[in-house]
Design an enzyme around this catalytic site. Structure first.
Site, PDB file in Angstrom:
ATOM      1  N   ASP A  70     101.338  50.393 123.244  1.00  0.00           N
ATOM      2  CA  ASP A  70     102.143  50.175 123.746  1.00  0.00           C
ATOM      3  C   ASP A  70     102.670  50.463 124.560  1.00  0.00           C
ATOM      4  O   ASP A  70     102.387  51.381 125.300  1.00  0.00           O
ATOM      5  CB  ASP A  70     103.409  50.851 122.563  1.00  0.00           C
ATOM      6  CG  ASP A  70     103.269  50.948 121.129  1.00  0.00           C
ATOM      7  OD1 ASP A  70     102.530  49.888 120.269  1.00  0.00           O
ATOM      8  OD2 ASP A  70     103.706  52.220 120.546  1.00  0.00           O
ATOM      9  N   ASP A  76     110.937  55.993 127.296  1.00  0.00           N
ATOM     10  CA  ASP A  76     109.268  56.653 127.121  1.00  0.00           C
ATOM     11  C   ASP A  76     109.259  57.819 127.224  1.00  0.00           C
ATOM     12  O   ASP A  76     109.072  58.835 127.330  1.00  0.00           O
ATOM     13  CB  ASP A  76     108.352  56.292 125.818  1.00  0.00           C
ATOM     14  CG  ASP A  76     108.408  54.417 125.028  1.00  0.00           C
ATOM     15  OD1 ASP A  76     108.147  53.064 125.819  1.00  0.00           O
ATOM     16  OD2 ASP A  76     109.189  54.555 125.013  1.00  0.00           O
ATOM     17  N   GLU A  99     103.109  61.099 121.205  1.00  0.00           N
ATOM     18  CA  GLU A  99     102.893  59.588 120.654  1.00  0.00           C
ATOM     19  C   GLU A  99     101.927  59.210 122.102  1.00  0.00           C
ATOM     20  O   GLU A  99     101.514  58.090 122.803  1.00  0.00           O
ATOM     21  CB  GLU A  99     103.643  58.595 120.809  1.00  0.00           C
ATOM     22  CG  GLU A  99     103.026  56.982 120.204  1.00  0.00           C
ATOM     23  CD  GLU A  99     104.308  56.357 119.492  1.00  0.00           C
ATOM     24  OE1 GLU A  99     104.549  56.966 118.259  1.00  0.00           O
ATOM     25  OE2 GLU A  99     105.210  55.303 119.972  1.00  0.00           O
ATOM     26  N   GLU A 100     103.064  59.338 123.477  1.00  0.00           N
ATOM     27  CA  GLU A 100     102.841  58.819 125.000  1.00  0.00           C
ATOM     28  C   GLU A 100     102.200  59.557 125.879  1.00  0.00           C
ATOM     29  O   GLU A 100     101.910  59.513 127.195  1.00  0.00           O
ATOM     30  CB  GLU A 100     104.559  58.520 125.604  1.00  0.00           C
ATOM     31  CG  GLU A 100     105.653  58.644 124.587  1.00  0.00           C
ATOM     32  CD  GLU A 100     105.397  56.866 124.661  1.00  0.00           C
ATOM     33  OE1 GLU A 100     105.638  56.476 123.767  1.00  0.00           O
ATOM     34  OE2 GLU A 100     104.426  56.726 125.492  1.00  0.00           O
ATOM     35  N   ASP A 118     106.779  61.560 118.646  1.00  0.00           N
ATOM     36  CA  ASP A 118     107.372  60.876 119.591  1.00  0.00           C
ATOM     37  C   ASP A 118     108.846  59.933 119.465  1.00  0.00           C
ATOM     38  O   ASP A 118     109.400  60.152 119.102  1.00  0.00           O
ATOM     39  CB  ASP A 118     106.942  59.485 117.782  1.00  0.00           C
ATOM     40  CG  ASP A 118     107.411  58.044 118.541  1.00  0.00           C
ATOM     41  OD1 ASP A 118     107.182  57.013 117.798  1.00  0.00           O
ATOM     42  OD2 ASP A 118     107.594  57.769 119.815  1.00  0.00           O
ATOM     43  N   LEU A 120     110.362  58.798 121.399  1.00  0.00           N
ATOM     44  CA  LEU A 120     111.124  57.180 121.859  1.00  0.00           C
ATOM     45  C   LEU A 120     110.607  56.367 120.588  1.00  0.00           C
ATOM     46  O   LEU A 120     109.952  56.153 121.671  1.00  0.00           O
ATOM     47  CB  LEU A 120     111.539  57.147 123.285  1.00  0.00           C
ATOM     48  CG  LEU A 120     113.418  56.491 123.461  1.00  0.00           C
ATOM     49  CD1 LEU A 120     114.294  57.318 123.043  1.00  0.00           C
ATOM     50  CD2 LEU A 120     113.663  55.963 124.771  1.00  0.00           C
ATOM     51  N   ASP A 121     110.973  56.063 119.550  1.00  0.00           N
ATOM     52  CA  ASP A 121     110.436  55.242 119.158  1.00  0.00           C
ATOM     53  C   ASP A 121     111.662  54.663 118.910  1.00  0.00           C
ATOM     54  O   ASP A 121     112.598  54.591 118.514  1.00  0.00           O
ATOM     55  CB  ASP A 121     110.309  56.223 117.143  1.00  0.00           C
ATOM     56  CG  ASP A 121     109.811  55.053 116.431  1.00  0.00           C
ATOM     57  OD1 ASP A 121     108.836  54.494 116.770  1.00  0.00           O
ATOM     58  OD2 ASP A 121     110.902  54.046 115.756  1.00  0.00           O
ATOM     59  N   GLU A 278     104.666  59.438 113.518  1.00  0.00           N
ATOM     60  CA  GLU A 278     105.771  58.890 112.742  1.00  0.00           C
ATOM     61  C   GLU A 278     105.668  59.162 112.037  1.00  0.00           C
ATOM     62  O   GLU A 278     106.549  59.492 110.919  1.00  0.00           O
ATOM     63  CB  GLU A 278     105.173  56.619 113.240  1.00  0.00           C
ATOM     64  CG  GLU A 278     105.694  56.656 114.932  1.00  0.00           C
ATOM     65  CD  GLU A 278     105.113  55.404 114.776  1.00  0.00           C
ATOM     66  OE1 GLU A 278     104.356  54.968 114.503  1.00  0.00           O
ATOM     67  OE2 GLU A 278     106.278  54.889 115.729  1.00  0.00           O
TER      68      GLU A 278
END
Ligand code: P6P
Length: 326
Positions: A70, A76, A99-100, A118, A120-121, A278
């Site tokens: 992404d 993020d 996730e980042e 996560d 900032l989804d 997530e």
């Protein structure tokens, strides 16, 4: 006569709620409660940054891509930093996966909790002012305290979560979480700086008539039973609702009944959504609310992750809707 606002009680704040539930976790000796407070604090800070995003230069891309491919937004990175800082300060958390972040972060302390985030989804929606969210899972560390963390501590099945939830940054921001005894929702009252209990004991209707899927993927869906299910939704004139922010779509379906689907596609043959960041958290929440979450073959919470960025198809929401798909 209707009570004036002055007469109405403020309600149960998150702090008071956590304190009242501490008896359910005698082993937590307050560390777990403090961890939940740290998450709420980070959420307040991110909420504040999001609310002014259009006014200061924190929108747009940073020119990098995360491990999931992404494109990373400035927010993020900001949200990731805020949550990692808040969780590092308390000392209850010894390790974080995000996730980042490419790999796990060892906070090198004697904390007994692991957090998967996560931060900032749905961040691709930020620049157009659409709701986004933070998703979190809390596990207990597996290896001995005060030794170096290993991937084993992080590659845990979702059924070993001790708490999970999400923050929805929307028209009003909400914190919704479970510790394994039901699901409760708290609405943020900015004038007080408090999350106040607004949705106690959330239950997801076993039936629903809302389906959430990116219809643009229709021709690239691999599993024929998903294509048939979507056609069945149309034949029954169900309502199609897809915001493109998992937390927002999930929250609506949790409250109203419905199903969110992200199947395996030719672009994402193993599914797009991240199990650790997530799906596991939302699967814990939905099951605690009477709903269901699978990857089409098995419960999400039973999947053994092979890497921290493990992806899988996700079908989540009203129990009977998910069952009729599997
Ligand atoms: P698509 C956001 O990147 C996300 O992880 C979820 O929040 C959202 O539901 C989904 O991906 C959107 O993916 O392929 O429909 O744009």
């Amino acid at each position: 006569m209707e009570k004036s606002r002055i007469d109405l009680p403020i309600g149960v704040t998150l702090d008071r709620f956590i304190k009242s539930k501490e008896s359910e976790y005698p082993s937590a000796v307050g560390a777990f409660s403090q961890l939940l407070r740290d998450i709420a604090l980070a959420a307040k800070v991110v909420n504040r940054e999001l609310n002014k995003a259009g006014l200061i230069d924190i929108m747009g891309n940073v020119g990098n891509y995360n491990a999931g491919g992404d494109e990373q937004k400035k927010l993020d990175i900001l949200a990731n930093t805020r949550f990692i800082r808040a969780l590092s300060k308390g000392g209850e958390v010894c390790g974080i996966i995000s996730e980042e972040s490419e790999s796990f972060v060892d906070l090198e302390n004697d904390g007994k909790y692991i957090v998967a985030l996560d931060p900032l989804d749905g961040s691709s929606n930020i620049d157009v002012n659409v709701s986004v969210g933070t998703i979190f899972s809390i596990y207990k560390r597996i290896t001995t305290i005060n030794t170096a963390l290993t991937e084993t501590d992080f590659l845990q099945k979702g059924k070993y979560q001790i708490a999970a939830g999400y923050i929805l940054y929307g028209p009003s921001s909400m914190l919704v979480f479970t510790t394994g005894n039901g699901v409760n929702g708290f609405t943020y009252e900015p004038s007080l700086g408090e999350f106040v209990l607004s949705n106690p004991n959330i239950y997801c209707n076993e039936e629903g008539n809302i389906y959430s899927i990116n219809e643009g993927l229709s021709n690239s869906i691999i599993d024929l039973k998903v294509k048939k299910y979507i056609q069945n939704c149309k034949d029954n004139e169900y309502t199609a609702r897809y915001i493109g922010s998992l937390v927002a779509d999930f929250h609506r379906n949790l409250l109203k009944g419905g199903i969110y689907l992200y199947p395996a596609t030719t672009k994402y043959p193993n599914g797009k959504l991240r199990l650790m960041f997530e799906s596991n958290a939302l699967a814990f929440v939905i099951e605690q609310a009477g709903g269901k979450a699978t990857n089409g073959e098995m419960d999400i919470l039973d999947i053994q992750p092979t890497t921290i960025h493990h992806t899988s198809p996700l079908y989540i929401g009203s129990k009977n809707m998910v069952n009729s798909l599997s």
